[in-house]
Structure formats: C-alpha cells, structure tokens
Design an enzyme around this catalytic site. Structure first.
Site, PDB file in Angstrom:
ATOM      1  N   LYS B 122      33.922  41.382  44.012  1.00 56.84           N
ATOM      2  CA  LYS B 122      34.090  42.269  42.858  1.00 56.84           C
ATOM      3  C   LYS B 122      32.852  42.234  41.979  1.00 56.84           C
ATOM      4  CE  LYS B 122      39.066  41.930  43.130  1.00 56.84           C
ATOM      5  NZ  LYS B 122      40.214  41.046  42.904  1.00 56.84           N
ATOM      6  N   GLN B 166      42.752  36.717  38.731  1.00 59.34           N
ATOM      7  CA  GLN B 166      42.828  36.605  40.187  1.00 59.34           C
ATOM      8  C   GLN B 166      44.072  35.810  40.583  1.00 59.34           C
ATOM      9  OE1 GLN B 166      40.578  38.091  42.389  1.00 59.34           O
ATOM     10  NE2 GLN B 166      42.094  37.505  43.931  1.00 59.34           N
ATOM     11  N   ASP B 189      44.145  47.029  36.494  1.00 60.92           N
ATOM     12  CA  ASP B 189      44.989  47.056  37.688  1.00 60.92           C
ATOM     13  C   ASP B 189      46.068  48.140  37.594  1.00 60.92           C
ATOM     14  OD1 ASP B 189      44.174  45.325  39.598  1.00 60.92           O
ATOM     15  OD2 ASP B 189      45.257  43.596  38.820  1.00 60.92           O
TER      16      ASP B 189
END
Lengths: 362, 362
Positions: B122, B166, B189
């Site tokens: 990422k 995470q 998200d």
C-alpha cells in the site's frame, strides 16, 4: 378497529394512500415513477396493463368464487391484534417490574388534516397497549429551530423512548436536518442510514427495523412460512418498504431479487418467486399470470380505485390482483386488513423494544 | 506491477487469498461456509462440483484455444494503471493549486509477515501516485488503548485523509471497537455501517464506496458495459464484496439477485444474468453451463490451486472457470490481472476523494 384506522389514514390522504408508508415524502415520486415504468414493460395485457377497469376483489369474500380460491388468507388484522395483546402484557410487566412505562412522542407541525388523523390514530394505538404518548403541535409558520428544539427536548426526556416527526413538514423547513436530529436510540422508524447499514450487514444488528417491512416479515413468521432457502421477489425499491424488506428477507436466507422501474421482465422474474412482497402503489399490477403456483404474496399497496357503489365513491385495492392471485397462490394478504394493520403494531413494538433497551429490561 | 503485488498479497497469506478482501477477518468464515453450501447444491458435475482437478486457464492465453474464445478480456491491470495515472495528475494538481498532498495512514499491530507485506504494498502504491503515506507499527503485546491512541491521533492529523487499521488485530483486542474509532470522514475502506446504509438508500450518498466492489463497477464503466436495465447476479454476500457490489449494481439500475449458501438453484439463477460478479473464493465454481451467452463476468475470487509445474507449486484461479467461460461470455476479467489490481487503485482513489472533500477542492 385497526383496519378501519388504516382506511381512515388512506382516505384522509390528499395524494395517495401510499403516503401512509411514505413518511419520507421524497419517495412518493420515486414510487410513482417506478410504477409508470413497470406499466410500460408489462406484457400481460398489452396496451392496458393492469388497468383499473379490471375488477379484483379487494378483500377475501367467502361468497365470491370461493371454490376456486386456493390461497390461505393472511389475516393482518388478527395478527396485529395478537401483537398488540403481547405488547400490552409486556408493557404492564415492565411497569410492574421496574416502574417504567414506554413512551412515544410525536412532533406535528402545521394544520394538515391527514397528518392530524395519523397522529390521533397513533395516539389511540399507544393508549390501547398502555404506551404513554407525547405530542407537540407547532403552527405552520413555526421556525425550523422551534421544531428542532422540540425534537432535542424529546431526545433528552427519559420518559420518551421513541420519537416520530410527522411528515410532510412545511416546505420552509429542511426535513433531512430535522430527522437527523432524532437520537438514533429513539428513531423508532428505523430509517436512519446507520440502521439501514446494520440491516444490510451480516453480523450487525439494527437498533430498529422499519415498521412496514418488519410487519411483512412478522406476518410470514406468524403463519410459519419458511423464508430460508426460498426465492423472493420484492417489487419496488423505496427506502421505506422495498429496500429494507429485501434486506430483511436476505437476512433470513432467502435469495432475493428487487424489481423496479428499470427491470425489463418483471413478470418473468416474479413468476420464479416463492415469496412476493409488492410495494409500488399500483392497483392490481401483479396479475395471476405473474404468480408461481403456491407462492406466498404480501401486498403492501393500498390503492384507491373509483367505485361509485362504495359509500365513499372508491374502494381500496392492493398492488396484487387479489381475485386472480388467490387462485394461484398458497397464501395472500388482503387489502385492507393485511400489511396495513401491522405497520402501527410494529411501531408500538419498536417503542417497547426501545424502552426495554434503554432500561436494560429483558 | 499491480498484478504481482496482488499475487504477493495472496501468496503471503496463511489462510486464503481472499483474506486480501477480507480485512474484516470475521467474514472469511462466512465466505468459506457459503462456498461449502454452494458446492453441495451445484449440479453441473454431481458428486465432484467444480473440483480442483478441472484445468481452467487462470489467465487469458493467446496460444490456448484462441479460436473458441469469444469473450473480450477486461484488463484490470491496464485499467488500474490508467486510474493510478489519473490519480497522479489530480494529486499533483491539488498540490500545485492549494499546497495539499493527500495522505493515507496505516496502523499495523503485531509481527504478521503477510500484514507487513500488505502494508508495504500500500505504501509503494501511495508513493507511485504521490500520496503521502503514514504508518504506525505497534508490538503484538501492545494494549488496545495504545492502538486507539494511534487511530485518534490520525483522526486529528490534518495531513491524514484516509486511515486503515491492518487486520487481523491481535486476539486480545476488540477489533470492532478499534475500527469504530476511525473517523467516518477518513474511513477510506467504506465499511462503516453509515456508509453502507447510505449506499443502500436512494437519494443518499456514501462518503466512501468499499474498494473491491467499487473496482468491479469501475471496470464495467471503463469498458462501457451498460448496467442500467440489465439483470445482475452477485455470488456471495460478504459485507466486504458481495453485499456492497449488489447495492452498487442496484444504484445503477440493474435488477440484482444475490446468490448465497442457502440458494437452492444457483446455476439456474446465474444463467439468467447479463452481468455476474462472483466473490466466494471457490476455485472454478462457476462453469460454462452457468453462463448466459454474451454475459459479462467479473471474477473477484483469487484462489490458489496446487500446480507442481508452477514455480511456487500452485497457481491462482478465479471463482469462474475461465477456459469454459471465455467461450460463452462477451467479456471476462482474468485472474490474476482482473479485479485484483483495481482494489488498491480504488483505495488510492478513495484517499484522493477524501482529501478533496476535506479541503473542498474540485
């Protein structure tokens, strides 16, 4: 009583009986638009669609082609009465155990007669089960701030467990702004996006389930109609009925398809369904040919059609052509007396649930 | 690069490549359970289902029965590159105009190698488009309070526009509690129930759309595949892919059915669909016979199957039997190189959107 109450709700509406389900008035147009499209696409009676001239019995009539009727009538009026009786017992148990009486508050702004009637009916329904009702009436020319003040004061009031803002609000007010002010813990309508999100998500629980779709599922439960593993079609995708009804069926492990204005073959898709929930506000749209033999039909529509022989010059019919459907389906809700009476029963149920949660009462 | 990145993500997973899409780890089980049920109910190859012994090409291979392949390959790797190039331009325009650089923060707790790899990827992806990346690493034995403190500090940090925690978190922490602490304005998200609720509701807009389903729809858009009026089937109802993908298709006026573990006739229903999005994590489950000629197929599954001739001893295949499907469908995403590369591209896109919104930059 519940049935005539819904009837009164409808008859007092200036636009459409579906206004009853469309407390968020912005959806009325969407539903109407949807219906128009669906009519264009139906092929059962080309050029006419399910026109008002088709006479379907609006209620189960034992004297009317009874020998052909296969479908069990899902008696929403009776179920709603049972639910209200259960609520009455719980309300009184709660009062005796912890001294708390559930309370529902309604904010009514302006002088609309239909709104006043709805509010009066909700008040009566509360009284009938022992729920305390609160009401604030504000003039048509009151300010948004005044309405907000009332909402916030109910948010803070420990004797209020559910808050409804009666819609429509006067046009000078920001409806969304006022509705967003209702505390999510007291939003017994269950329309808050956070509730809808939780309803959509596996492993999450909404605080409240919107009353009309909750009533539809409750009818299936009370009649021991299995949902798990069944194919279900929801006709109409309003925020208030269609969409949450689809999410509820999905939560119960049905395989769900939502039919809407852009659906090209609504009949064909509907004909595959074990369970049909129709909520579009289009009289007699779902014909016998749309229905799989043995399907279960839940009709949310309450539509007035002209009937000069009726005392008021009209009668109420559902979205589903009752007369045709009851020869094909295994079970069907009548209109009126099906889903209608369940909506207020579920509002009372949500208010009780809220009071129990707030006071941690099992 | 994007493709190999996804490949690395998958290969480093201890459980399943779908863990990549299952940042909310509780869903892994649901997907797995779902798959098991679906296998039981499929009839294409009774007793075997879509077993791993069936050899489907895992990627479009021009030398392999090319004459029979009808389907256009939807090249997710190329589209993701285009999207990243567009983001690069926007990021630099924003920097030049108002001096703001979008920032993505990741909170990494513990020593899992796979998690470390994801975070590294990422970070690399951010760097490649000019998004600033922030990272906090905390030990396996850190307390929930320490993690919460990091999240809250990113919430308050004006140079951070997106926050990812995470997953999985160490088992002594309350994952839900930590995720709920992420400011909804920075929850790139898009899994917050408030976002999902807005996604489900007509007339509401979510702040963020979950990355993988957003990537699926973006692929359809970029290939000018019409969604409006089409029938769509989503296989799998996870909170992370299936359910939001269905809501997105519905928003674009498709008629959507979600197939899941309890669906009795998945093949039959799938065969009616103009568009299929499969997200169950079951290798080659969707066979050629499930597919309507000319359908468009979006394959979210990335499943490892043993292949001793492959350098790592396995290769990756989708949920859809590519070799069979490409002879029936009109367009199909390969695995790898289809939806996979789109997920991180959409994460970057969400971060840019967030920065633009926070700074009111058009």
């Amino acid at each position: 009583m519940a049935s005539s109450m819904i009837f009164t709700d409808c008859s007092s509406s200036t636009a459409s009986p579906l206004i009853h389900f469309n407390r968020r008035s912005s959806n009325t147009f969407l539903l109407r638009q949807c219906v128009g499209q669906l009519r264009l696409r139906t092929t059962t009676a080309p050029g006419r669609g399910c026109s008002l001239s088709i006479r379907c019995s609006s209620s189960p009539n034992p004297s009317n082609s009874d020998s052909e009727a296969l479908a069990k009538v899902i008696d929403g009026k009776a179920v709603a009465k049972t639910v209200r009786d259960e609520i009455t017992i719980e309300v009184s148990r709660m009062k005796e155990s912890i001294g708390v009486v559930p309370g529902l508050a309604v904010v009514l702004v302006g002088d609309r007669k239909d709104s006043a009637t709805y509010v009066r009916n909700k008040k009566k329904a509360c009284e009938s089960v022992g729920i305390k009702s609160f009401e604030v009436r504000l003039g048509e020319d009151s300010s948004e701030e005044e309405v907000l003040k009332s909402v916030l004061s109910f948010n803070d009031d420990p004797s209020v467990h559910g808050i409804l803002v009666q819609l429509p609000l006067p046009s000078h007010m920001d409806e969304q702004n006022i509705l967003n002010a209702v505390s999510i813990e007291k939003d017994v309508d269950g329309f808050h996006p956070l509730n809808i999100g939780r309803l959509a998500m596996r492993g999450r629980e909404p605080l409240f389930v919107p009353c009309t779709p909750k009533g539809c599922i409750e009818l299936l439960h009370r009649y021991n109609i299995e949902i798990k593993g069944k194919t279900a079609v929801v006709i109409g995708r309003s925020n208030i009925v269609g969409m949450p009804a689809a999410l509820l069926l999905q939560r119960e492990d049905a395989t769900v398809t939502i039919i809407h204005s852009r659906t090209k073959n609504p009949e064909e898709i509907t004909r595959e369904a074990d369970i049909i929930i129709s909520a579009v506000g289009q009289p007699n749209m779902v014909r016998g040919s749309w229905i799989k033999p043995g399907a279960v039909l839940i009709d949310v529509g309450i539509n007035p059609v002209e009937d000069l022989s009726a005392p008021r010059g009209y009668r109420l019919v559902g979205d589903i052509c009752y007369e045709e459907a009851c020869k094909v389906a295994s079970a069907i809700t009548p209109v009126p007396g099906g889903v209608g009476p369940m909506t207020i029963a579920m509002l009372l149920s949500n208010t009780l649930t809220s009071a129990k949660r707030i006071h941690n009462f099992q």
